[in-house]
Structure formats: structure tokens, C-alpha cells
Design a protein around this motif. Structure first.
Motif, PDB file in Angstrom:
ATOM      1  N   ARG A   1       1.293  -5.043   9.761  1.00 55.36           N
ATOM      2  CA  ARG A   1       0.745  -5.263  11.090  1.00 55.36           C
ATOM      3  C   ARG A   1      -0.776  -5.133  11.087  1.00 55.36           C
ATOM      4  O   ARG A   1      -1.464  -5.847  11.789  1.00 55.36           O
ATOM      5  N   ASP A   2      -1.294  -4.198  10.275  1.00 53.57           N
ATOM      6  CA  ASP A   2      -2.732  -3.935  10.213  1.00 53.57           C
ATOM      7  C   ASP A   2      -3.212  -4.116   8.778  1.00 53.57           C
ATOM      8  O   ASP A   2      -3.125  -3.191   7.973  1.00 53.57           O
ATOM      9  N   PRO A   3      -3.750  -5.295   8.433  1.00 55.21           N
ATOM     10  CA  PRO A   3      -4.178  -5.546   7.055  1.00 55.21           C
ATOM     11  C   PRO A   3      -5.255  -4.576   6.572  1.00 55.21           C
ATOM     12  O   PRO A   3      -5.386  -4.345   5.365  1.00 55.21           O
ATOM     13  N   GLY A   4      -6.016  -4.005   7.486  1.00 60.24           N
ATOM     14  CA  GLY A   4      -7.073  -3.087   7.099  1.00 60.24           C
ATOM     15  C   GLY A   4      -6.572  -1.877   6.346  1.00 60.24           C
ATOM     16  O   GLY A   4      -7.310  -1.262   5.556  1.00 60.24           O
ATOM     17  N   LYS A   5      -5.314  -1.522   6.557  1.00 63.07           N
ATOM     18  CA  LYS A   5      -4.753  -0.358   5.876  1.00 63.07           C
ATOM     19  C   LYS A   5      -4.484  -0.609   4.393  1.00 63.07           C
ATOM     20  O   LYS A   5      -4.216   0.326   3.645  1.00 63.07           O
ATOM     21  N   LEU A   6      -4.560  -1.873   3.986  1.00 64.77           N
ATOM     22  CA  LEU A   6      -4.389  -2.207   2.574  1.00 64.77           C
ATOM     23  C   LEU A   6      -5.656  -2.810   1.987  1.00 64.77           C
ATOM     24  O   LEU A   6      -5.603  -3.501   0.965  1.00 64.77           O
ATOM     25  N   ALA A   7      -6.784  -2.536   2.618  1.00 66.20           N
ATOM     26  CA  ALA A   7      -8.053  -3.073   2.124  1.00 66.20           C
ATOM     27  C   ALA A   7      -8.290  -2.622   0.687  1.00 66.20           C
ATOM     28  O   ALA A   7      -8.188  -1.437   0.366  1.00 66.20           O
ATOM     29  N   GLY A   8      -8.559  -3.566  -0.170  1.00 71.69           N
ATOM     30  CA  GLY A   8      -8.827  -3.254  -1.565  1.00 71.69           C
ATOM     31  C   GLY A   8      -7.611  -3.237  -2.458  1.00 71.69           C
ATOM     32  O   GLY A   8      -7.748  -3.188  -3.685  1.00 71.69           O
ATOM     33  N   ALA A   9      -6.422  -3.246  -1.892  1.00 66.28           N
ATOM     34  CA  ALA A   9      -5.211  -3.254  -2.718  1.00 66.28           C
ATOM     35  C   ALA A   9      -5.071  -4.615  -3.404  1.00 66.28           C
ATOM     36  O   ALA A   9      -5.289  -5.657  -2.781  1.00 66.28           O
ATOM     37  N   PRO A  10      -4.700  -4.647  -4.691  1.00 63.29           N
ATOM     38  CA  PRO A  10      -4.622  -5.910  -5.436  1.00 63.29           C
ATOM     39  C   PRO A  10      -3.328  -6.676  -5.147  1.00 63.29           C
ATOM     40  O   PRO A  10      -2.546  -6.990  -6.050  1.00 63.29           O
ATOM     41  N   VAL A  11      -3.090  -6.948  -3.890  1.00 63.86           N
ATOM     42  CA  VAL A  11      -1.914  -7.705  -3.467  1.00 63.86           C
ATOM     43  C   VAL A  11      -2.336  -8.738  -2.435  1.00 63.86           C
ATOM     44  O   VAL A  11      -3.386  -8.603  -1.795  1.00 63.86           O
ATOM     45  N   ARG A  12      -1.520  -9.746  -2.288  1.00 59.27           N
ATOM     46  CA  ARG A  12      -1.721 -10.704  -1.195  1.00 59.27           C
ATOM     47  C   ARG A  12      -1.235 -10.050   0.092  1.00 59.27           C
ATOM     48  O   ARG A  12      -0.125  -9.510   0.139  1.00 59.27           O
ATOM     49  N   VAL A  13      -2.044 -10.067   1.128  1.00 57.43           N
ATOM     50  CA  VAL A  13      -1.703  -9.414   2.387  1.00 57.43           C
ATOM     51  C   VAL A  13      -1.510 -10.469   3.472  1.00 57.43           C
ATOM     52  O   VAL A  13      -2.358 -11.348   3.664  1.00 57.43           O
ATOM     53  N   VAL A  14      -0.374 -10.368   4.171  1.00 61.59           N
ATOM     54  CA  VAL A  14      -0.078 -11.257   5.289  1.00 61.59           C
ATOM     55  C   VAL A  14       0.028 -10.414   6.549  1.00 61.59           C
ATOM     56  O   VAL A  14       0.828  -9.472   6.605  1.00 61.59           O
ATOM     57  N   ALA A  15      -0.789 -10.718   7.546  1.00 59.39           N
ATOM     58  CA  ALA A  15      -0.758  -9.986   8.808  1.00 59.39           C
ATOM     59  C   ALA A  15       0.358 -10.540   9.680  1.00 59.39           C
ATOM     60  O   ALA A  15       0.395 -11.737   9.976  1.00 59.39           O
ATOM     61  N   ALA A  16       1.278  -9.662  10.075  1.00 64.92           N
ATOM     62  CA  ALA A  16       2.405 -10.095  10.902  1.00 64.92           C
ATOM     63  C   ALA A  16       2.961  -8.914  11.672  1.00 64.92           C
ATOM     64  O   ALA A  16       3.362  -7.916  11.068  1.00 64.92           O
TER      65      ALA A  16
END
Length: 222
Positions: A32-47
Motif C-alpha cells: 500500500r505504501d511503497p515508501g516502506k520498501l525504499a531501497g529494497a532490491p525488489v520490484r515494488v507495485v503500489a496497490a
């Protein structure tokens, strides 16, 4: 392995992400909040799974070997999110041709009724006297809305036609990964009162390689 991780910033979900990265998996994190995974080496999808665009969800799961879901209610205000979110993910998987999914539920859910299972067993065969007669009834009263949500989520999975596995942990802790947890198919672990979130994530990922876990509930405990 190509994985989509749902609820990737939750207690179990973050461990799923970290362990997938450590294993070299190609991971997509649905949050829900992509900012919580900032810097993580994964593709992030906000949903936000309560209102997510089906096209976004399909893009997040399409091409994945499996989906791992740590989605669950964190507070009373979140009651219903496990069912709503899982329905949305199932629809995206069905449309995108992805079949394998492992989700986290909770140990008491086996005795919680749902519309399609109005008369579940009164006791789980893996529960000892303490859980059967004291802790279990008290926990179900306090968290009845959470468990009703999870029970309905499990029902939605059973009816989905997908290759699903449900992991049912007891009380979750923040202890480190041990890899020495116990599991039981179709019931809770005898005498199992706690398990670390890290161990739950480890079990979920490794159950992907166990075809005998398809269509099963799996109890887990340290």
C-alpha cells in the motif's frame, strides 16, 4: 524463482521479502505504501487491495511462479481486508494464468465458522488442554472479527480452483529465524504456542516446493 509477495511490509511480509532477496529470487512486492520498501532490491507495485485496479494487480502477478501472501488485519479497522484482498489477488492470478499461492492465516481459524463451513470442529486435534479450554476460547472472543475474516479468506481460497496452501501459526513473535520449527498437515502443532514471523516466512517459501501441501492447511510452531 519468480515470486509476488502480497502484504510485503507487514510482519511476515517483510521477512518474505528479505528471504526472497537473500535466496536470489526475482521478487515483486505488492504494498500500500511503497515508501516502506525504499531501497529494497525488489520490484515494488503500489496497490491498496481494498480498491486496487485489476490491471495493476494482474501486472504484479503475471509471469510469477507463485504468490506468497502475508496479508491480514492489523487492527479492528482492517477487519475484512484479508478476504477482500485475497479475492482481488485470486482474480488477478486467474486472469494472469498463475496457479500457486501460499497464504498466512492463524491457528484458531480451524474452529471458526464461515458461510460455507458453518459447523467446524469445536476443537483442533493438535491443541492441548491449555489451548482447547482456556487460551483458545479467550483469544477467539477478543479477535473474533479478525478470525472471521481469515476463515472467510480460507473459504475463498478453497473455492478458487488454485493450488493453494494455508499456513496457520499461533502467537507470532519477533524472534530470529531458526529454521527448526515444527509443522503439521491438517491440524495445529501439538503444544505449539508461539512461532517467529521469520520462521513462518521461511516455511511459506519452502512449502512452494512441496506438492503434498497443495490444498492443505499447515500448522506451524517453534
Amino acid at each position: 524463482m519468480k515470486l509476488t509477495i502480497v502484504g510485503a511490509t507487514g510482519g511476515v511480509g517483510r521477512h518474505l521479502v528479505d528471504q526472497a532477496v537473500a535466496a536470489g529470487d526475482d521478487a515483486t512486492a505488492m504494498v500500500r505504501d511503497p515508501g516502506k520498501l525504499a531501497g529494497a532490491p525488489v520490484r515494488v507495485v503500489a496497490a491498496d487491495l481494498a480498491t486496487a485496479d485489476p490491471t495493476t494487480l494482474r501486472a504484479a502477478v503475471e509471469g510469477a511462479d507463485a504468490v506468497l501472501s502475508g496479508l491480514g488485519p492489523r487492527s479492528a479497522a482492517d477487519a475484512g481486508i484479508a478476504t477482500r484482498g485475497t479475492r482481488a489477488v485470486i482474480e488477478a492470478m486467474t486472469t494472469g494464468g498463475v496457479r500457486r499461492i501460499v497464504v498466512v492465516s492463524a491457528a484458531p481459524v480451524g474452529t471458526v465458522p464461515s458461510p460455507g463451513r458453518p459447523h467446524p470442529p469445536r476443537r483442533d486435534p493438535g491443541d492441548g488442554p491449555l489451548m482447547r479450554y482456556l487460551l483458545g476460547p479467550a483469544i477467539r472472543r477478543v479477535l473474533r472479527r479478525h478470525y472471521a475474516d481469515l476463515a472467510l479468506m480460507e473459504e475463498v481460497l478453497r473455492d478458487s480452483g488454485l493450488d493453494w496452501t494455508v499456513v496457520r501459526p499461533p502467537r507470532l513473535t519477533d524472534r530470529p529465524l531458526t529454521g527448526t520449527y515444527r509443522t503439521a498437515y491438517g491440524c495445529n502443532v501439538r503444544g505449539g504456542l508461539t512461532v517467529s514471523r521469520a520462521d513462518v516466512a521461511h516455511a511459506m517459501r519452502h512449502l512452494l516446493d512441496r506438492p503434498e501441501s497443495v490444498g492443505q492447511t499447515v500448522g506451524i510452531a517453534n
